[in-house]
Design a protein around this motif. Structure first.
Motif, PDB file in Angstrom:
ATOM      1  N   GLN A   1       0.831  -1.221   0.000  1.00 44.67           N
ATOM      2  CA  GLN A   1       0.000   0.000   0.000  1.00 44.67           C
ATOM      3  C   GLN A   1       0.859   1.263   0.000  1.00 44.67           C
ATOM      4  N   GLU A   2       1.920   1.268   0.775  1.00 41.42           N
ATOM      5  CA  GLU A   2       2.776   2.456   0.862  1.00 41.42           C
ATOM      6  C   GLU A   2       3.354   2.804  -0.507  1.00 41.42           C
ATOM      7  N   ARG A   3       3.785   1.803  -1.247  1.00 42.62           N
ATOM      8  CA  ARG A   3       4.360   2.038  -2.573  1.00 42.62           C
ATOM      9  C   ARG A   3       3.301   2.583  -3.522  1.00 42.62           C
ATOM     10  N   LEU A   4       2.088   2.042  -3.439  1.00 46.03           N
ATOM     11  CA  LEU A   4       1.012   2.506  -4.326  1.00 46.03           C
ATOM     12  C   LEU A   4       0.600   3.932  -3.973  1.00 46.03           C
ATOM     13  N   ARG A   5       0.496   4.229  -2.684  1.00 48.42           N
ATOM     14  CA  ARG A   5       0.177   5.606  -2.275  1.00 48.42           C
ATOM     15  C   ARG A   5       1.258   6.562  -2.741  1.00 48.42           C
ATOM     16  N   TYR A   6       2.519   6.170  -2.591  1.00 49.60           N
ATOM     17  CA  TYR A   6       3.639   7.003  -3.018  1.00 49.60           C
ATOM     18  C   TYR A   6       3.587   7.258  -4.523  1.00 49.60           C
ATOM     19  N   ALA A   7       3.168   6.256  -5.289  1.00 47.80           N
ATOM     20  CA  ALA A   7       3.066   6.417  -6.746  1.00 47.80           C
ATOM     21  C   ALA A   7       2.004   7.449  -7.099  1.00 47.80           C
ATOM     22  N   VAL A   8       0.939   7.508  -6.313  1.00 53.13           N
ATOM     23  CA  VAL A   8      -0.113   8.503  -6.544  1.00 53.13           C
ATOM     24  C   VAL A   8       0.408   9.882  -6.169  1.00 53.13           C
ATOM     25  N   ASP A   9       1.022   9.984  -4.989  1.00 49.14           N
ATOM     26  CA  ASP A   9       1.495  11.269  -4.485  1.00 49.14           C
ATOM     27  C   ASP A   9       2.461  11.016  -3.325  1.00 49.14           C
ATOM     28  N   PRO A  10       3.727  11.364  -3.494  1.00 53.58           N
ATOM     29  CA  PRO A  10       4.703  11.136  -2.416  1.00 53.58           C
ATOM     30  C   PRO A  10       4.350  11.846  -1.111  1.00 53.58           C
ATOM     31  N   ASP A  11       3.558  12.908  -1.177  1.00 55.28           N
ATOM     32  CA  ASP A  11       3.187  13.654   0.025  1.00 55.28           C
ATOM     33  C   ASP A  11       1.899  13.163   0.671  1.00 55.28           C
ATOM     34  N   TRP A  12       1.223  12.222   0.040  1.00 52.46           N
ATOM     35  CA  TRP A  12      -0.054  11.730   0.565  1.00 52.46           C
ATOM     36  C   TRP A  12       0.198  10.656   1.612  1.00 52.46           C
ATOM     37  N   MET A  13      -0.402  10.815   2.780  1.00 55.87           N
ATOM     38  CA  MET A  13      -0.197   9.891   3.891  1.00 55.87           C
ATOM     39  C   MET A  13      -1.309   8.850   4.020  1.00 55.87           C
ATOM     40  N   GLY A  14      -2.276   8.859   3.121  1.00 55.77           N
ATOM     41  CA  GLY A  14      -3.326   7.851   3.149  1.00 55.77           C
ATOM     42  C   GLY A  14      -4.681   8.324   3.631  1.00 55.77           C
ATOM     43  N   GLU A  15      -4.783   9.597   4.012  1.00 52.62           N
ATOM     44  CA  GLU A  15      -6.076  10.117   4.475  1.00 52.62           C
ATOM     45  C   GLU A  15      -7.078  10.118   3.313  1.00 52.62           C
ATOM     46  N   MET A  16      -8.348   9.907   3.666  1.00 57.62           N
ATOM     47  CA  MET A  16      -9.392   9.845   2.632  1.00 57.62           C
ATOM     48  C   MET A  16     -10.653  10.533   3.104  1.00 57.62           C
ATOM     49  N   PRO A  17     -11.451  10.964   2.148  1.00 57.27           N
ATOM     50  CA  PRO A  17     -11.194  10.886   0.716  1.00 57.27           C
ATOM     51  C   PRO A  17     -10.066  11.836   0.315  1.00 57.27           C
ATOM     52  N   ARG A  18      -9.466  11.519  -0.810  1.00 57.76           N
ATOM     53  CA  ARG A  18      -8.396  12.348  -1.373  1.00 57.76           C
ATOM     54  C   ARG A  18      -8.776  12.611  -2.820  1.00 57.76           C
ATOM     55  N   THR A  19      -8.803  13.863  -3.202  1.00 51.87           N
ATOM     56  CA  THR A  19      -9.213  14.245  -4.550  1.00 51.87           C
ATOM     57  C   THR A  19      -8.115  15.084  -5.180  1.00 51.87           C
ATOM     58  N   TYR A  20      -7.793  14.750  -6.424  1.00 59.43           N
ATOM     59  CA  TYR A  20      -6.779  15.500  -7.168  1.00 59.43           C
ATOM     60  C   TYR A  20      -7.445  16.164  -8.360  1.00 59.43           C
ATOM     61  N   PHE A  21      -7.177  17.443  -8.502  1.00 55.40           N
ATOM     62  CA  PHE A  21      -7.668  18.212  -9.636  1.00 55.40           C
ATOM     63  C   PHE A  21      -6.491  18.426 -10.575  1.00 55.40           C
ATOM     64  N   TYR A  22      -6.594  17.891 -11.773  1.00 52.77           N
ATOM     65  CA  TYR A  22      -5.523  17.989 -12.767  1.00 52.77           C
ATOM     66  C   TYR A  22      -5.881  19.043 -13.805  1.00 52.77           C
ATOM     67  N   ARG A  23      -4.940  19.911 -14.092  1.00 55.23           N
ATOM     68  CA  ARG A  23      -5.082  20.866 -15.186  1.00 55.23           C
ATOM     69  C   ARG A  23      -4.634  20.199 -16.477  1.00 55.23           C
ATOM     70  N   ALA A  24      -4.956  20.806 -17.597  1.00 57.57           N
ATOM     71  CA  ALA A  24      -4.562  20.263 -18.901  1.00 57.57           C
ATOM     72  C   ALA A  24      -3.048  20.177 -19.043  1.00 57.57           C
ATOM     73  N   ASP A  25      -2.322  21.086 -18.375  1.00 59.42           N
ATOM     74  CA  ASP A  25      -0.859  21.082 -18.474  1.00 59.42           C
ATOM     75  C   ASP A  25      -0.202  20.066 -17.538  1.00 59.42           C
ATOM     76  N   GLY A  26      -1.010  19.299 -16.790  1.00 50.43           N
ATOM     77  CA  GLY A  26      -0.477  18.271 -15.905  1.00 50.43           C
ATOM     78  C   GLY A  26      -0.297  18.719 -14.468  1.00 50.43           C
ATOM     79  N   ASP A  27      -0.362  20.028 -14.226  1.00 48.96           N
ATOM     80  CA  ASP A  27      -0.270  20.530 -12.855  1.00 48.96           C
ATOM     81  C   ASP A  27      -1.466  19.992 -12.082  1.00 48.96           C
ATOM     82  N   ARG A  28      -1.261  19.689 -10.805  1.00 48.78           N
ATOM     83  CA  ARG A  28      -2.374  19.141 -10.029  1.00 48.78           C
ATOM     84  C   ARG A  28      -2.380  19.686  -8.625  1.00 48.78           C
ATOM     85  N   ARG A  29      -3.554  19.566  -8.013  1.00 55.74           N
ATOM     86  CA  ARG A  29      -3.764  20.015  -6.642  1.00 55.74           C
ATOM     87  C   ARG A  29      -4.485  18.882  -5.915  1.00 55.74           C
TER      88      ARG A  29
END
Length: 169
Positions: A119-147
């Motif tokens: 699980q840690e490796r998969l979470r890290y692949a999504v976001d190295p700063d994500w500690m596993g709290e949920m829900p977690r939502t990412y907003f991606y811009r067309a240029d790839g930037d995300r929040r």
């Protein structure tokens, strides 16, 4: 001569049935939940072809995640072109339950479930700063930037984040 004609017709019919099965199978496969491995994160972003989208990370046992699904249902009415990718952090063995819930909330396209890596490796692949709290939502811009945003998102915050991503005006 009649026999040869029947054989050609039978072969043509078989080819048509096979082609239809392939097309239907491909359409159905798009609605299946895929297994997420650490290399999948880059594939998900690339699959959206430079268009803004929302990645919703959730789990079957997360009560608050269901609130975000309710909000997404309302948003998709307002913004029918809203691109949503879902990622369940449940194990691949829970795929039938994940599929069932996603069918109920009408989010079966672009759906993923955690695979067999730690699980840690998969979470890290999504976001190295994500500690596993949920829900977690990412907003991606067309240029790839995300929040990334943790927790239930209010209606006003959905609107603000969608504007930032270039999804809503």
């Amino acid at each position: 001569m009649m026999r040869a004609r029947r054989q050609r017709l039978a072969a043509a019919a078989a080819a048509t049935v096979t082609a239809c099965a392939l097309v239907l199978g491909t359409a159905h496969a798009a609605d299946r939940v895929a297994v997420f491995e650490s290399a999948s994160a880059a594939r998900i972003a690339a699959s959206q072809q430079g268009k803004p989208f929302v990645l919703v990370v959730w789990s079957l046992d997360c009560v608050y995640c269901k609130r975000n699904f309710d909000a997404l249902g309302k948003l998709r009415v307002k913004h029918p072109g809203l691109r949503v990718v879902t990622l369940a952090t449940d194990s691949a063995e829970a795929m039938p339950q994940v599929q069932q819930l996603l069918e109920r909330v009408r989010l079966t396209r672009n759906a993923w479930v955690f695979g067999h890596e730690p699980q840690e490796r998969l979470r890290y692949a999504v976001d190295p700063d994500w500690m596993g709290e949920m829900p977690r939502t990412y907003f991606y811009r067309a240029d790839g930037d995300r929040r990334g945003v943790s927790g239930v998102i209010s209606e006003a915050d959905w609107a603000r984040h969608l504007r930032w991503a270039g999804i809503a005006g």
